[in-house]
Design a protein around this motif. Structure first.
Motif, short mmCIF file in Angstrom:
data_model
loop_
_atom_site.label_atom_id
_atom_site.label_comp_id
_atom_site.label_asym_id
_atom_site.label_seq_id
_atom_site.Cartn_x
_atom_site.Cartn_y
_atom_site.Cartn_z
N GLY A 12 0.85 -1.20 0.00
CA GLY A 12 0.00 0.00 0.00
C GLY A 12 0.88 1.24 0.00
N ALA A 13 0.96 1.90 -1.18
CA ALA A 13 1.82 3.09 -1.32
C ALA A 13 0.95 4.34 -1.27
N GLY A 14 0.17 4.47 -0.21
CA GLY A 14 -0.76 5.59 -0.12
C GLY A 14 -0.26 6.69 0.81
N VAL A 36 5.28 -1.47 -2.02
CA VAL A 36 4.65 -2.09 -3.20
C VAL A 36 3.16 -1.74 -3.25
N ASP A 37 2.64 -1.71 -4.45
CA ASP A 37 1.23 -1.38 -4.63
C ASP A 37 0.76 -2.01 -5.93
N LYS A 38 -0.54 -2.32 -5.98
CA LYS A 38 -1.08 -2.91 -7.22
C LYS A 38 -1.36 -1.83 -8.25
N ASN A 39 -1.33 -0.58 -7.83
CA ASN A 39 -1.67 0.53 -8.72
C ASN A 39 -0.40 1.04 -9.44
N GLN A 40 -0.29 0.66 -10.72
CA GLN A 40 0.93 0.99 -11.48
C GLN A 40 1.14 2.50 -11.59
N SER A 89 -0.69 -1.71 4.67
CA SER A 89 -1.09 -0.31 4.80
C SER A 89 -2.06 0.06 3.68
N VAL A 90 -3.01 -0.85 3.46
CA VAL A 90 -3.98 -0.64 2.38
C VAL A 90 -5.18 0.15 2.91
N ASN A 91 -6.02 0.59 1.99
CA ASN A 91 -7.20 1.38 2.38
C ASN A 91 -8.26 0.52 3.05
N THR A 92 -8.94 1.09 4.03
CA THR A 92 -10.01 0.39 4.75
C THR A 92 -11.24 1.31 4.79
N PRO A 93 -11.86 1.52 3.63
CA PRO A 93 -12.97 2.49 3.56
C PRO A 93 -14.24 1.97 4.23
N GLN A 108 -12.03 -5.84 2.48
CA GLN A 108 -11.62 -6.66 1.33
C GLN A 108 -10.16 -6.44 0.93
N PHE A 109 -9.64 -5.20 1.09
CA PHE A 109 -8.26 -4.95 0.65
C PHE A 109 -7.26 -5.54 1.64
N VAL A 110 -7.62 -5.49 2.92
CA VAL A 110 -6.78 -6.11 3.95
C VAL A 110 -6.74 -7.62 3.72
N GLU A 111 -7.92 -8.17 3.47
CA GLU A 111 -7.97 -9.62 3.25
C GLU A 111 -7.14 -10.01 2.03
N ALA A 112 -7.27 -9.24 0.94
CA ALA A 112 -6.51 -9.56 -0.28
C ALA A 112 -5.01 -9.51 -0.01
N ALA A 113 -4.59 -8.50 0.76
CA ALA A 113 -3.15 -8.38 1.07
C ALA A 113 -2.70 -9.58 1.91
N LYS A 130 -0.96 -2.00 9.75
CA LYS A 130 -0.78 -0.55 9.84
C LYS A 130 -2.11 0.14 9.52
N SER A 131 -2.89 -0.47 8.64
CA SER A 131 -4.21 0.10 8.31
C SER A 131 -5.05 0.19 9.57
N THR A 132 -5.98 1.13 9.58
CA THR A 132 -6.93 1.24 10.69
C THR A 132 -8.05 0.21 10.46
N VAL A 133 -8.23 -0.64 11.44
CA VAL A 133 -9.16 -1.77 11.26
C VAL A 133 -10.05 -1.93 12.50
N ALA A 165 -1.17 12.95 10.86
CA ALA A 165 -2.23 13.73 10.22
C ALA A 165 -1.67 14.26 8.91
N GLU A 166 -2.51 14.35 7.89
CA GLU A 166 -2.04 14.85 6.61
C GLU A 166 -1.68 16.33 6.74
N GLY A 167 -0.70 16.74 5.96
CA GLY A 167 -0.25 18.13 6.02
C GLY A 167 0.88 18.31 7.02
P1 NAD Z 1 -4.69 5.10 0.30
O1 NAD Z 1 -5.94 4.78 -0.42
O2 NAD Z 1 -3.99 6.38 0.03
O3 NAD Z 1 -3.60 3.94 -0.03
C1 NAD Z 1 -3.88 2.61 0.01
C2 NAD Z 1 -3.11 1.92 -1.14
O4 NAD Z 1 -3.23 0.52 -0.99
C3 NAD Z 1 -3.65 2.24 -2.54
O5 NAD Z 1 -2.61 2.82 -3.31
C4 NAD Z 1 -4.08 0.89 -3.10
O6 NAD Z 1 -3.84 0.75 -4.48
C5 NAD Z 1 -3.25 -0.06 -2.29
N1 NAD Z 1 -3.78 -1.41 -2.20
C6 NAD Z 1 -5.03 -1.79 -1.81
N2 NAD Z 1 -5.12 -3.12 -1.81
C7 NAD Z 1 -3.92 -3.61 -2.21
C8 NAD Z 1 -3.40 -4.91 -2.38
N3 NAD Z 1 -4.14 -6.01 -2.11
N4 NAD Z 1 -2.14 -5.05 -2.82
C9 NAD Z 1 -1.37 -3.96 -3.08
N5 NAD Z 1 -1.81 -2.71 -2.91
C10 NAD Z 1 -3.06 -2.53 -2.47
O7 NAD Z 1 -4.98 4.92 1.83
P2 NAD Z 1 -4.27 5.69 3.07
O8 NAD Z 1 -4.86 7.03 3.22
O9 NAD Z 1 -2.82 5.52 2.95
O10 NAD Z 1 -4.81 4.81 4.29
C11 NAD Z 1 -4.33 3.51 4.51
C12 NAD Z 1 -4.78 3.05 5.88
O11 NAD Z 1 -4.18 3.90 6.87
C13 NAD Z 1 -6.27 3.14 6.12
O12 NAD Z 1 -6.64 2.05 6.92
C14 NAD Z 1 -6.44 4.43 6.90
O13 NAD Z 1 -7.57 4.39 7.75
C15 NAD Z 1 -5.18 4.47 7.73
N6 NAD Z 1 -4.74 5.81 8.12
C16 NAD Z 1 -4.77 6.83 7.21
C17 NAD Z 1 -4.28 8.09 7.58
C18 NAD Z 1 -4.30 9.24 6.61
O14 NAD Z 1 -3.95 10.34 7.01
N7 NAD Z 1 -4.66 9.07 5.36
C19 NAD Z 1 -3.73 8.27 8.85
C20 NAD Z 1 -3.71 7.20 9.75
C21 NAD Z 1 -4.21 5.97 9.36
#
Ligand code: NAD
Ligand code: UGA
Length: 465
Positions: A12-14, A36-40, A89-93, A108-113, A130-133, A165-167
């Motif tokens: 998860g490169a978010g 690493v991330d699945k999103n090229q 560190s994938v998204n957990t919407p 679903q993204f946590v499970e896939a990872a 690392k994701s919030t779950v 926090a972002e920013g």
């Molecule tokens: P994001 O959407 O920016 O990034 C998640 C990345 O995971 C995406 O690039 C996606 O392509 C990738 N991904 C998803 N499934 C995948 C898989 N199976 N294999 C490879 N890559 C995969 O999300 P984010 O904002 O970085 O948040 C990630 C987690 O961190 C969430 O659980 C969120 O609640 C938590 N969090 C976020 C923040 C924040 O400020 N954004 C702060 C603290 C915690």
């Protein structure tokens, strides 16, 4: 114990994976860090000139470490294979379908990872959530990991929630209030906790690295966000009382915040909190409470979101009411679209909802934001206009100059607290606007006395002008 981690992978490169692991690479030069991330497209951007996320200080760190001990790739298999420690560190919407729709966390993204790790991993691996779950997610992750493996593979699952926090992500990561690590209280569990603590202790004082069981760690993350969001909703609730009574929210917040037991942070009244996490995490907490039959507890937390929705709507209604109860065909300049300053992120930004309510009344919106992507702004507004997506084409334009945005407008609406809005030439802006010229300060950042002197009608959250 002997430290043995020389390679870390982050799936998860978010917004979290990118900055967190870039800082680990910076502070631990002897560790190889593979993100690493699945999103090229995202990976290409991390490897390119313009990073996929804007975060003050991030560019310098990535450019310093990239190619040295920091690598971005879509080769998830190789990352899993090479690393001794893997962050998920994938998204957990919030779920948008089925059971728990609109409240439960979509795992679903946590499970896939986790499945991916289960298929590829060999030997001993530390898997870090690392994701919030939801609380107890680590149990499911462990079951998935172990569902498909042979005898010579073993996993330890840790919870290590992120509080950035972002920013301000880079500062938050370099100087965290605390690092929380939850793990099983067995010998291998404690060993894994120590391994991860060792990574952070390259730059975080050991006294700030907390060790708990997994469930406490998972719950602490949801509860922290719920407390922060609750503080914002509380001050926004008080802002409504201020507007109805003539009390001034800045004075009230200042007085409340001086009490050390309360503290002055997160008492900035606003048009409501936005961002990808506060709402989703409070909703997740309420859903968990309901599942546990804790109805009163669920109702208590749910009210934080109810109050936030009320604040966004109340602000939009005020605009409409002040502009003589009709904004149809009126040009309204929206200053700021991101959910807070110093980010380009618009996820769940309150501006989207304020924009929606104004479009419902057929206002013409001209949006200016220093960082938000134009295409993203349009798509966010389209998403809340699902019944009539064409109306966005008809009513919205995005402009890259605030003076042009305000020209011929009936009103300016400050939605984000960008510093540059404080330094604009409001005299010049006033002269180019329709009269009476209104300014709605949803972030309480402008010099209201100066604006009144220029001739503006000024409306401010939590104040009677
Ligand atoms: P994001 O959407 O920016 O990034 C998640 C990345 O995971 C995406 O690039 C996606 O392509 C990738 N991904 C998803 N499934 C995948 C898989 N199976 N294999 C490879 N890559 C995969 O999300 P984010 O904002 O970085 O948040 C990630 C987690 O961190 C969430 O659980 C969120 O609640 C938590 N969090 C976020 C923040 C924040 O400020 N954004 C702060 C603290 C915690
Ligand atoms: C928040 C938390 O602050 C982080 O600790 C957490 O890690 C993160 O959520 C997460 O889990 O995603 P973030 O959403 O990036 O971080 O930003 P905040 O600074 O907390 O702001 C959230 C929203 O509340 C913004 O829209 C902001 O404008 C609003 N806010 C914040 C106010 O309206 N008033 C305040 O006093 C503070």
């Amino acid at each position: 114990f002997t430290p043995r981690i020389n390679c870390i992978c982050c799936i998860g490169a978010g917004y979290v994976g990118g900055p967190t692991c870039a800082v680990i690479a910076l502070k631990c030069p002897e560790i190889q860090v593979l993100i690493v991330d699945k999103n090229q497209d995202r990976i290409n951007a991390w490897n390119g000139e313009t990073l996929p996320i804007y975060e003050p200080g991030l560019d310098e760190i990535v450019k310093h470490c990239r190619g040295r001990n920091l690598f971005f790739s879509t080769d998830i298999d190789a990352g899993i294979r090479d690393a001794q420690l893997i962050f998920i560190s994938v998204n957990t919407p919030t779920k948008t379908y089925g059971i728990g729709k609109g409240r439960a966390t979509d795992l679903q993204f946590v499970e896939a990872a986790a499945r991916h790790i289960g298929q590829i991993a060999t030997g001993k691996k530390i898997i870090v959530e690392k994701s919030t779950v939801p609380v107890k997610a680590a149990e499911s992750i462990a079951k998935i990991l172990y569902s498909n493996i042979d005898d010579n593979v073993s996993f330890e699952v840790l919870s290590n929630p992120e509080f950035l926090a972002e920013g301000t992500a880079i500062n938050d990561l370099l100087q965290p209030d605390r690092v929380l690590i939850g793990g099983s209280q067995t010998d291998p569990g404690i060993e894994a906790i120590n391994q991860l603590a060792w990574v952070y202790e390259h730059w975080v004082p050991p006294s700030k690295v907390l060790r708990t069981n997994v469930w406490s760690s998972e719950l602490s993350k949801l509860a922290s966000n719920a407390f922060l969001a609750q503080k914002v909703s509380s001050i926004n609730a008080v802002s409504a009382i201020c507007e109805a009574t003539g009390a001034d929210i800045s004075d009230v917040a200042h007085s409340i915040g001086l009490d050390k037991r309360i503290g002055s942070k997160y008492l900035q009244a606003s048009i409501g909190f936005g961002g990808s996490c506060f709402q989703k995490d409070v909703l997740s907490l309420t859903y968990i409470c309901e599942a546990l039959n804790l109805t009163e507890v669920a109702d208590y937390w749910h009210q934080v979101v109810v109050m936030n929705n009320y604040q966004k709507k109340r602000f939009a209604r005020k605009i409409i009411q002040c502009l003589f109860h009709t904004v149809s065909n009126k040009r309204i300049a929206i200053f700021g679209f991101t959910f807070k300053k110093d980010t380009a992120d618009t996820r769940e930004s309150s501006s989207i909802y304020v924009g929606k309510y104004l479009m419902d009344e057929e206002a013409r919106l001209v949006v200016y934001d220093p960082k938000a992507d134009k295409g993203q702004i349009i798509s966010d507004l389209r998403e809340v206009s699902s019944q009539d997506p064409q109306r966005v084409d008809r009513l919205v334009s995005v402009i890259n100059d605030p003076y042009d945005a305000a020209k011929d407008a009936h009103a300016i609406v400050i939605c984000t607290e960008w510093d540059e809005f404080k330094a604009l030439d409001y005299e010049k802006i006033y002269n180019s606007m329709y009269k009476p010229a209104y300014i709605f300060d949803g972030r309480i950042i402008l010099d209201h006395a100066a604006l009144l002197r220029i001739g503006f009608h000024v409306e401010v959250v939590g104040k009677v002008m």
